[in-house]
Design a protein around this motif. Structure first.
Motif, PDB file in Angstrom:
ATOM      1  N   ALA A 170      19.005  37.026  -6.551  1.00 25.43           N
ATOM      2  CA  ALA A 170      17.952  36.675  -6.219  1.00 25.43           C
ATOM      3  C   ALA A 170      17.104  36.927  -4.931  1.00 25.43           C
ATOM      4  N   PRO A 171      16.276  37.392  -4.939  1.00 22.95           N
ATOM      5  CA  PRO A 171      15.335  36.891  -3.456  1.00 22.95           C
ATOM      6  C   PRO A 171      14.843  35.786  -2.982  1.00 22.95           C
ATOM      7  N   ALA A 172      15.363  35.915  -1.534  1.00 20.59           N
ATOM      8  CA  ALA A 172      14.988  34.438  -1.382  1.00 20.59           C
ATOM      9  C   ALA A 172      13.807  33.816  -1.451  1.00 20.59           C
ATOM     10  N   ASP A 173      12.493  34.678  -0.988  1.00 19.50           N
ATOM     11  CA  ASP A 173      11.063  33.844  -1.535  1.00 19.50           C
ATOM     12  C   ASP A 173      10.757  33.855  -2.616  1.00 19.50           C
ATOM     13  N   ARG A 174      11.683  33.801  -3.963  1.00 18.23           N
ATOM     14  CA  ARG A 174      10.936  33.603  -5.466  1.00 18.23           C
ATOM     15  C   ARG A 174      11.836  33.189  -6.328  1.00 18.23           C
ATOM     16  N   PRO A 175      11.577  32.429  -6.746  1.00 14.83           N
ATOM     17  CA  PRO A 175      12.107  31.588  -7.961  1.00 14.83           C
ATOM     18  C   PRO A 175      12.761  32.881  -8.881  1.00 14.83           C
ATOM     19  N   VAL A 176      13.949  32.069  -9.820  1.00 12.42           N
ATOM     20  CA  VAL A 176      15.350  32.839 -10.880  1.00 12.42           C
ATOM     21  C   VAL A 176      13.735  32.680 -11.691  1.00 12.42           C
ATOM     22  N   VAL A 177      13.700  33.562 -12.939  1.00 11.03           N
ATOM     23  CA  VAL A 177      12.768  33.517 -13.689  1.00 11.03           C
ATOM     24  C   VAL A 177      13.783  33.674 -14.921  1.00 11.03           C
ATOM     25  N   VAL A 178      13.544  32.582 -16.145  1.00 14.95           N
ATOM     26  CA  VAL A 178      14.664  33.180 -17.301  1.00 14.95           C
ATOM     27  C   VAL A 178      13.440  31.925 -18.296  1.00 14.95           C
ATOM     28  N   ASP A 179      13.406  33.065 -19.470  1.00  9.73           N
ATOM     29  CA  ASP A 179      12.498  33.525 -20.460  1.00  9.73           C
ATOM     30  C   ASP A 179      13.407  32.730 -21.274  1.00  9.73           C
ATOM     31  N   VAL A 180      12.940  31.471 -22.151  1.00  6.26           N
ATOM     32  CA  VAL A 180      14.299  30.679 -22.462  1.00  6.26           C
ATOM     33  C   VAL A 180      12.958  30.623 -23.739  1.00  6.26           C
ATOM     34  N   SER A 181      11.479  31.255 -24.214  1.00  4.42           N
ATOM     35  CA  SER A 181      10.816  31.174 -25.702  1.00  4.42           C
ATOM     36  C   SER A 181      12.146  31.349 -26.338  1.00  4.42           C
ATOM     37  N   GLU A 182      12.653  32.242 -26.520  1.00  9.21           N
ATOM     38  CA  GLU A 182      13.271  32.480 -27.955  1.00  9.21           C
ATOM     39  C   GLU A 182      14.912  32.030 -28.122  1.00  9.21           C
ATOM     40  N   LEU A 183      15.372  31.195 -27.647  1.00  9.72           N
ATOM     41  CA  LEU A 183      16.183  30.628 -27.132  1.00  9.72           C
ATOM     42  C   LEU A 183      16.183  29.123 -28.259  1.00  9.72           C
ATOM     43  N   SER A 184      17.186  29.540 -29.771  1.00 10.29           N
ATOM     44  CA  SER A 184      16.067  28.550 -30.244  1.00 10.29           C
ATOM     45  C   SER A 184      17.723  27.202 -30.217  1.00 10.29           C
ATOM     46  N   PHE A 185      18.358  27.119 -29.039  1.00  6.20           N
ATOM     47  CA  PHE A 185      19.059  25.697 -29.953  1.00  6.20           C
ATOM     48  C   PHE A 185      19.967  26.180 -28.016  1.00  6.20           C
ATOM     49  N   ALA A 186      20.202  25.267 -27.317  1.00  9.11           N
ATOM     50  CA  ALA A 186      20.780  24.568 -25.776  1.00  9.11           C
ATOM     51  C   ALA A 186      21.256  23.666 -25.552  1.00  9.11           C
ATOM     52  N   ASP A 187      22.923  23.250 -25.588  1.00  9.30           N
ATOM     53  CA  ASP A 187      23.258  22.453 -25.826  1.00  9.30           C
ATOM     54  C   ASP A 187      23.621  21.191 -24.417  1.00  9.30           C
ATOM     55  N   VAL A 188      23.855  20.664 -24.263  1.00  7.30           N
ATOM     56  CA  VAL A 188      24.006  19.647 -22.689  1.00  7.30           C
ATOM     57  C   VAL A 188      24.293  20.534 -22.137  1.00  7.30           C
ATOM     58  N   GLY A 189      25.519  21.322 -21.843  1.00  3.34           N
ATOM     59  CA  GLY A 189      26.793  21.957 -20.930  1.00  3.34           C
ATOM     60  C   GLY A 189      24.700  22.940 -20.262  1.00  3.34           C
ATOM     61  N   ALA A 190      24.797  23.715 -21.670  1.00  6.50           N
ATOM     62  CA  ALA A 190      23.744  24.660 -21.200  1.00  6.50           C
ATOM     63  C   ALA A 190      23.370  24.382 -20.187  1.00  6.50           C
ATOM     64  N   ALA A 191      21.938  23.745 -20.652  1.00  7.42           N
ATOM     65  CA  ALA A 191      21.145  22.594 -19.906  1.00  7.42           C
ATOM     66  C   ALA A 191      21.791  22.256 -18.092  1.00  7.42           C
ATOM     67  N   ALA A 192      22.949  22.105 -18.248  1.00  9.05           N
ATOM     68  CA  ALA A 192      23.519  22.151 -16.837  1.00  9.05           C
ATOM     69  C   ALA A 192      23.857  23.026 -16.056  1.00  9.05           C
ATOM     70  N   ALA A 193      24.305  24.207 -17.035  1.00 11.69           N
ATOM     71  CA  ALA A 193      24.268  25.799 -16.341  1.00 11.69           C
ATOM     72  C   ALA A 193      22.733  25.588 -15.183  1.00 11.69           C
TER      73      ALA A 193
END
Length: 286
Positions: free
Chosen positions: A225-248
């Protein structure tokens, strides 16, 4: 459940851990995987171990695939794993990953619309390869698939790998399947690189069965990722994420100099992130 029914769900962009306990099951899977790729105009490379290259060719010929033409054209390559992997020596992830990148680049240069890689991983048994090295190799390989130009099937014989080891290896893949999979099986997680904005789009689910693959993908994304902007992660189609995924995700937010911006975050994931830290990636990005 027959192998072809499940194998047909493996598309470009998928990296699948294929578990089996019978050589004929593995041969069926590789044959279908290769035949589909050839029919679609993909380049196909099969690294064999339990089955000989000739056995794979015979299987394909029996299915009506003209292997002689495909081999002569360079579209199909079937070779023993000993000729590609450092069989007999401990697996070192980076050189093998570099070799895979070279295969991808070559296929693109040759004008193929996709590359299919099938590898019998039984060669690591007795090579001195540690479980950590094997899992690291499989997890880091995931970055080759996010552009949707490569499909990978890694074959693991359950008779050779203890269940605990196999679970760890499987978790380094976004998806795991085999001849025993349900008829409606699809890869548990699919990831796609986005360019506007640069980042990842996630489709499916993240749980303990594919958590290491997910973490490796995020780690690779934050490094690039470029240092001057955030990493963008589109999770709108992620139907389930456990606590381990949230920790990552929270870890990626800490590691990326510009942080992480989540798009389409569902309430359940937002709550998990809130429990893990004050000011989760969604809130911080506004």
């Amino acid at each position: 459940m027959t192998a072809p029914t499940v194998v047909d769900q493996v598309n470009l962009g998928d990296h699948v851990c294929w578990t089996h306990d019978d050589e004929s099951e593995a041969l069926d899977a590789v044959g279908r995987f290769a035949a589909t790729g050839l029919r679609l105009g993909h380049k196909v490379i099969c690294f064999t171990n339990a089955s000989t290259p000739q056995a794979v060719r015979t299987h394909l010929e029996a299915a009506g695939v003209p292997t002689e033409t495909a081999v002569a054209a360079g579209q199909l390559r079937i070779q023993p794993a000993v000729e590609h992997y450092p069989t007999g020596r401990r697996l070192v992830p980076q050189p093998l990953l570099a070799a895979l990148v070279e295969e991808v680049t070559r296929a693109q240069r040759e004008g193929y619309s996709g590359l299919r890689l099938a590898g019998d991983m039984a060669w690591v048994v007795g090579s001195g390869t540690t479980l950590d090295d094997l899992c690291r190799y499989e997890a880091h390989a995931n970055r080759l698939f996010v552009d949707g130009q490569v499909a990978g099937m890694c074959l693991y014989d359950r008779r050779l790998f203890p269940a605990e080891q196999l679970r760890a290896v499987a978790a380094a893949h976004p998806a795991t399947a085999g001849p025993q999979a349900d008829r409606n099986w699809t890869p548990l997680l699919r990831t796609y690189r986005t360019t506007d904005p640069p980042g990842l789009r996630l489709v499916g689910q993240v749980d303990r069965s594919n958590r290491e693959a997910f973490a490796a993908l995020l780690a690779g994304l934050t490094r690039e990722a470029p240092a001057d902007r955030p990493v963008v992660v589109d999770v709108s189609e992620l139907s389930f994420a456990d606590v381990g995924a949230a920790a990552a995700l929270a870890r990626a937010d800490r590691d990326a100099s510009g942080g992480v911006r989540l798009v389409g975050c569902r309430p359940a994931l937002r709550r998990l992130l809130g429990l893990l830290r004050d000011g989760d990636p969604v809130e911080r990005a506004g």
